[in-house]
Write an enzyme that holds these catalytic residues in place. Structure first.
Site, PDB file in Angstrom:
ATOM      1  N   HIS A  18      42.196  39.991  28.983  1.00 15.40           N
ATOM      2  CA  HIS A  18      40.503  39.865  28.816  1.00 15.40           C
ATOM      3  C   HIS A  18      40.101  39.972  27.042  1.00 15.40           C
ATOM      4  O   HIS A  18      39.387  39.454  26.862  1.00 15.40           O
ATOM      5  CB  HIS A  18      40.164  41.522  29.369  1.00 15.40           C
ATOM      6  CG  HIS A  18      40.468  41.598  30.898  1.00 15.40           C
ATOM      7  ND1 HIS A  18      40.940  42.494  31.498  1.00 15.40           N
ATOM      8  CD2 HIS A  18      40.052  40.592  31.832  1.00 15.40           C
ATOM      9  CE1 HIS A  18      41.084  42.316  32.915  1.00 15.40           C
ATOM     10  NE2 HIS A  18      40.417  40.917  33.240  1.00 15.40           N
ATOM     11  N   LYS A  42      32.918  50.976  46.631  1.00 16.37           N
ATOM     12  CA  LYS A  42      34.356  50.527  46.380  1.00 16.37           C
ATOM     13  C   LYS A  42      34.480  50.793  45.036  1.00 16.37           C
ATOM     14  O   LYS A  42      34.498  50.138  43.983  1.00 16.37           O
ATOM     15  CB  LYS A  42      34.405  48.953  46.287  1.00 16.37           C
ATOM     16  CG  LYS A  42      34.748  48.534  47.768  1.00 16.37           C
ATOM     17  CD  LYS A  42      35.390  47.093  47.805  1.00 16.37           C
ATOM     18  CE  LYS A  42      34.512  46.267  48.738  1.00 16.37           C
ATOM     19  NZ  LYS A  42      34.720  45.054  48.563  1.00 16.37           N
ATOM     20  N   ARG A  91      43.222  31.078  34.429  1.00 14.53           N
ATOM     21  CA  ARG A  91      44.455  31.351  34.233  1.00 14.53           C
ATOM     22  C   ARG A  91      45.189  30.166  35.098  1.00 14.53           C
ATOM     23  O   ARG A  91      45.991  29.375  34.549  1.00 14.53           O
ATOM     24  CB  ARG A  91      45.270  32.569  34.755  1.00 14.53           C
ATOM     25  CG  ARG A  91      44.751  33.870  33.964  1.00 14.53           C
ATOM     26  CD  ARG A  91      44.997  35.026  34.533  1.00 14.53           C
ATOM     27  NE  ARG A  91      43.871  35.217  35.482  1.00 14.53           N
ATOM     28  CZ  ARG A  91      43.779  36.414  36.302  1.00 14.53           C
ATOM     29  NH1 ARG A  91      44.663  37.452  35.927  1.00 14.53           N
ATOM     30  NH2 ARG A  91      42.953  36.723  37.165  1.00 14.53           N
ATOM     31  N   SER A 129      45.290  42.286  36.324  1.00  9.03           N
ATOM     32  CA  SER A 129      44.899  43.677  36.401  1.00  9.03           C
ATOM     33  C   SER A 129      45.473  44.278  37.790  1.00  9.03           C
ATOM     34  O   SER A 129      45.789  45.527  37.677  1.00  9.03           O
ATOM     35  CB  SER A 129      43.468  43.926  36.571  1.00  9.03           C
ATOM     36  OG  SER A 129      42.919  43.715  35.232  1.00  9.03           O
TER      37      SER A 129
HETATM   38  P1  ADP Z   1      37.124  40.153  38.653  1.00 10.81           P
HETATM   39  O1  ADP Z   1      37.057  40.994  39.536  1.00 10.81           O
HETATM   40  O2  ADP Z   1      35.554  39.602  38.330  1.00 10.81           O
HETATM   41  O3  ADP Z   1      37.770  38.914  39.024  1.00 10.81           O
HETATM   42  P2  ADP Z   1      38.600  40.963  36.391  1.00 10.81           P
HETATM   43  O4  ADP Z   1      38.452  42.123  35.524  1.00 10.81           O
HETATM   44  O5  ADP Z   1      39.696  40.663  37.198  1.00 10.81           O
HETATM   45  O6  ADP Z   1      37.196  40.606  37.289  1.00 10.81           O
HETATM   46  O7  ADP Z   1      38.507  39.592  35.324  1.00 10.81           O
HETATM   47  C1  ADP Z   1      37.541  39.228  34.728  1.00 10.81           C
HETATM   48  C2  ADP Z   1      37.606  37.802  34.253  1.00 10.81           C
HETATM   49  O8  ADP Z   1      38.628  37.852  33.062  1.00 10.81           O
HETATM   50  C3  ADP Z   1      37.824  36.594  35.345  1.00 10.81           C
HETATM   51  O9  ADP Z   1      37.123  35.492  34.617  1.00 10.81           O
HETATM   52  C4  ADP Z   1      39.384  36.412  34.891  1.00 10.81           C
HETATM   53  O10 ADP Z   1      39.836  35.385  35.383  1.00 10.81           O
HETATM   54  C5  ADP Z   1      39.585  36.715  33.643  1.00 10.81           C
HETATM   55  N1  ADP Z   1      40.873  37.022  33.413  1.00 10.81           N
HETATM   56  C6  ADP Z   1      41.660  38.144  33.578  1.00 10.81           C
HETATM   57  N2  ADP Z   1      42.858  38.113  33.285  1.00 10.81           N
HETATM   58  C7  ADP Z   1      42.969  37.122  32.629  1.00 10.81           C
HETATM   59  C8  ADP Z   1      44.053  36.756  31.556  1.00 10.81           C
HETATM   60  N3  ADP Z   1      45.313  37.226  31.591  1.00 10.81           N
HETATM   61  N4  ADP Z   1      43.620  35.633  30.796  1.00 10.81           N
HETATM   62  C9  ADP Z   1      42.374  35.071  30.763  1.00 10.81           C
HETATM   63  N5  ADP Z   1      41.683  35.458  31.704  1.00 10.81           N
HETATM   64  C10 ADP Z   1      41.736  36.602  32.294  1.00 10.81           C
END
Ligand code: ADP
Length: 152
Positions: A18, A42, A91, A129
């Site tokens: 992120h 949630k 990704r 995550s």
């Molecule tokens: P959500 O619950 O909306 O999917 P996340 O917190 O999992 O939220 O992710 C937020 C954004 O960051 C999404 O667009 C996700 O694809 C991107 N993202 C998560 N991990 C990575 C990573 N390792 N590299 C690039 N983008 C990422």
């Protein structure tokens, strides 16, 4: 006009993947609002306040970055802030299919809104995550996947 982008997510927790997306977006925008989409039914794994605090500490001193949370639709949050851009990271091909549906739906609801995608750096492709939460749930050390300021 000021270019404002919202980077929405659950950030449960905020990872180096992120962080990399946000830093790479710096040259394109005047203001980057990292926003935790929150559903009180949630609550997620880490408390909302903790997640906000970690992200604020990662970008302490960065004038372009603001950190916020919202419970409404992402498009309504963007409208309120006068943000015309959403930032998302990609990704894998499964990210693409998921993101495509959301971005096209958002565009139908708010025609002036553009979703900007940044492809992850190769070294962050597997940073996720959900996996970080599993490591922590089982007592492991996930610090290599977290920004230094995120001390879990
Ligand atoms: P959500 O619950 O909306 O999917 P996340 O917190 O999992 O939220 O992710 C937020 C954004 O960051 C999404 O667009 C996700 O694809 C991107 N993202 C998560 N991990 C990575 C990573 N390792 N590299 C690039 N983008 C990422």
């Amino acid at each position: 006009m000021e270019k404002i982008v919202v980077f929405p997510g659950s950030f449960d927790p905020f990872t180096i993947g992120h962080e990399s997306i946000v830093r790479r977006a710096f040259p394109f925008f005047d203001k980057i609002i990292i926003a935790i989409g929150y559903n009180s039914n949630k609550p997620g794994f880490f408390p909302l306040e903790k997640r906000l605090e970690w992200i604020r500490s990662v970008f302490k001193g960065e004038k372009k970055v603001e950190v916020d949370s919202y419970e409404s639709l992402t498009v309504e949050f963007c409208r309120q802030l006068n943000a015309k851009y959403i930032l998302r990271g990609l990704r894998t091909s499964s990210d693409f299919e998921y993101e495509r549906a959301i971005a096209q739906t958002n565009k139908m609801m708010f025609a002036d809104l553009e979703t900007i995608f940044l492809l992850t750096l190769p070294e962050y492709t597997s940073v996720n995550s959900t996996i970080v939460r599993d490591i922590i749930r089982h007592g492991g050390d996930a610090s290599i996947f977290l920004p230094k300021a995120v001390k879990i």
